[in-house]
Design an enzyme around this catalytic site. Structure first.
Site, PDB file in Angstrom:
ATOM      1  N   ASN A  10      14.604  -9.319 -11.233  1.00  0.00           N
ATOM      2  CA  ASN A  10      14.364  -8.853  -9.866  1.00  0.00           C
ATOM      3  C   ASN A  10      14.018 -10.060  -9.000  1.00  0.00           C
ATOM      4  OD1 ASN A  10      13.565  -7.589  -7.533  1.00  0.00           O
ATOM      5  ND2 ASN A  10      11.697  -6.683  -8.393  1.00  0.00           N
ATOM      6  N   TRP A  11      14.981 -10.439  -8.180  1.00  0.00           N
ATOM      7  CA  TRP A  11      14.773 -11.616  -7.340  1.00  0.00           C
ATOM      8  C   TRP A  11      13.905 -11.334  -6.105  1.00  0.00           C
ATOM      9  CZ3 TRP A  11      20.138 -14.581  -7.031  1.00  0.00           C
ATOM     10  CH2 TRP A  11      20.256 -15.377  -8.183  1.00  0.00           C
ATOM     11  N   LYS A  12      13.649 -10.053  -5.845  1.00  0.00           N
ATOM     12  CA  LYS A  12      12.868  -9.671  -4.658  1.00  0.00           C
ATOM     13  C   LYS A  12      13.499 -10.305  -3.403  1.00  0.00           C
ATOM     14  CE  LYS A  12       8.960  -9.022  -7.677  1.00  0.00           C
ATOM     15  NZ  LYS A  12       7.514  -8.951  -7.882  1.00  0.00           N
ATOM     16  N   HIS A  90       9.879   0.534  -6.774  1.00  0.00           N
ATOM     17  CA  HIS A  90       9.102  -0.646  -7.158  1.00  0.00           C
ATOM     18  C   HIS A  90       7.727  -0.580  -6.474  1.00  0.00           C
ATOM     19  CE1 HIS A  90       7.758  -4.793  -7.449  1.00  0.00           C
ATOM     20  NE2 HIS A  90       8.580  -4.904  -8.476  1.00  0.00           N
ATOM     21  N   GLU A  92       6.046  -2.697  -4.955  1.00  0.00           N
ATOM     22  CA  GLU A  92       5.980  -3.320  -3.626  1.00  0.00           C
ATOM     23  C   GLU A  92       6.520  -2.358  -2.566  1.00  0.00           C
ATOM     24  OE1 GLU A  92       7.945  -6.947  -4.816  1.00  0.00           O
ATOM     25  OE2 GLU A  92       6.185  -7.402  -6.030  1.00  0.00           O
ATOM     26  N   GLU A 162       5.572  -0.855 -14.945  1.00  0.00           N
ATOM     27  CA  GLU A 162       5.096  -2.118 -14.373  1.00  0.00           C
ATOM     28  C   GLU A 162       3.649  -1.953 -13.901  1.00  0.00           C
ATOM     29  OE1 GLU A 162       8.327  -4.921 -13.000  1.00  0.00           O
ATOM     30  OE2 GLU A 162       8.144  -3.470 -11.399  1.00  0.00           O
ATOM     31  N   GLY A 168       3.144 -10.491 -10.870  1.00  0.00           N
ATOM     32  CA  GLY A 168       2.951 -11.719 -10.110  1.00  0.00           C
ATOM     33  C   GLY A 168       1.636 -12.433 -10.387  1.00  0.00           C
ATOM     34  N   SER A 208       4.760 -10.027 -14.921  1.00  0.00           N
ATOM     35  CA  SER A 208       4.509 -11.384 -15.440  1.00  0.00           C
ATOM     36  C   SER A 208       5.189 -11.668 -16.781  1.00  0.00           C
ATOM     37  CB  SER A 208       3.002 -11.655 -15.540  1.00  0.00           C
ATOM     38  OG  SER A 208       2.443 -11.716 -14.239  1.00  0.00           O
ATOM     39  N   GLY A 229      10.453 -10.754 -12.804  1.00  0.00           N
ATOM     40  CA  GLY A 229      10.461 -11.176 -11.410  1.00  0.00           C
ATOM     41  C   GLY A 229      10.473 -12.693 -11.294  1.00  0.00           C
TER      42      GLY A 229
HETATM   43  P1  PGA Z   1       6.782 -10.650 -11.941  1.00  0.00           P
HETATM   44  O1  PGA Z   1       7.457  -9.417 -11.151  1.00  0.00           O
HETATM   45  O2  PGA Z   1       7.605 -10.835 -13.198  1.00  0.00           O
HETATM   46  O3  PGA Z   1       6.868 -11.802 -11.014  1.00  0.00           O
HETATM   47  O4  PGA Z   1       5.410 -10.236 -12.272  1.00  0.00           O
HETATM   48  C1  PGA Z   1       7.944  -8.298 -11.835  1.00  0.00           C
HETATM   49  C2  PGA Z   1       8.341  -7.227 -10.848  1.00  0.00           C
HETATM   50  O5  PGA Z   1       7.675  -7.073  -9.809  1.00  0.00           O
HETATM   51  O6  PGA Z   1       9.332  -6.516 -11.079  1.00  0.00           O
END
Ligand code: PGA
Length: 250
Positions: A10-12, A90, A92, A162, A168, A208, A229
């Protein structure tokens, strides 16, 4: 026996079109499918590269087919770019854009209508975890986000657990406690929708995940894949992660 261990990146909101193309052209040849969720602008350029085993997907959609929804992108628009899957719900999106389970449910249905594989995310906050409410929160998110779907539809969905406190932060859940939650989720899925769905629905862990943590996660019987991510943004860690999981049956 479940499927191959899946890696969904997931590149966001990262990488312009030219950065994304340069990255994908530099990826070493892939032996098994890798899923890359990119910003809308990168969907078609990356799908057009047609890199073997690299599946391109989106990170969101709007559930209506078309109309006066300024700034939104529909499932059919995404599908036409060559994308094959979409991340939905997600944390976010849930936290920054106030998305509810009901809205996620509409999005899941819209994705399935266009033959896009939904990757549906659920996860508890640190406060909910500390209040021992993890299982209750996950159950509500799961049942409401996947409401009114038949078993054919449910078997196409991938679930991503998640924990929000792990995203993150550089500190993933321990493989053992992630396994415990995944086992619990699979039991819940079985109670609600039967054994066939429980065996077919992949349950991925996200939060993470790195080249250091993926091997232990992969060993857990109920962890069918990882949603990655930050570690997927650099070619070096991306390639390491892929090399560590490639081609291994789960
Ligand atoms: P992260 O993000 O690996 O940077 O923790 C994962 C995600 O939000 O899908």
């Amino acid at each position: 026996m479940r499927k191959l261990f899946k890696v969904i990146c997931n590149w966001k909101m990262n990488k312009t079109i030219s950065e994304a193309i340069a990255f994908c052209k530099a990826v070493p040849p892939l032996v098994s499918p890798v899923y890359l969720a990119v910003p809308f602008t990168c969907l078609q350029p990356l799908a057009d590269l047609d890199i073997p085993m690299l599946q391109i997907g989106a990170q969101n959609l709007y559930p209506q087919h078309d109309g006066a929804f300024t700034g939104e992108v529909s499932a059919s628009m995404i599908k036409e770019t060559g994308a094959e899957f979409v991340i939905l719900g997600h944390s976010e999106r849930r936290q920054i854009f106030s998305e509810t389970n009901e809205f996620v449910n509409q999005k899941v249905k819209a994705a399935l209508l266009q033959d896009l594989v939904p990757i549906v995310c659920i996860g508890e906050t640190a406060i909910e975890k500390n209040q021992n409410r993890t299982r209750e929160v996950l159950k509500k998110q799961l049942l409401e986000s996947l409401k009114d779907l038949d078993t054919v539809a449910l078997k196409q969905i991938h679930l991503a657990y998640e924990p929000i406190w792990a995203i993150g932060t550089g500190t993933p859940s321990t493989p053992q406690s992630a396994q415990e939650i995944h086992f619990h989720l699979r039991q819940l899925i079985q109670e609600e929708w039967g054994e066939d769905v429980a065996e077919n629905m992949s349950i991925l862990y996200g939060g993470s995940v790195s080249d250091e943590s993926i091997e232990e996660l992969k060993k857990q019987p109920d962890i069918d894949g990882a949603l990655v991510g930050g570690a997927s943004l650099k070619l070096e860690t991306f390639s390491k992660i892929i090399a560590l999981v490639e081609g291994d049956p789960k």
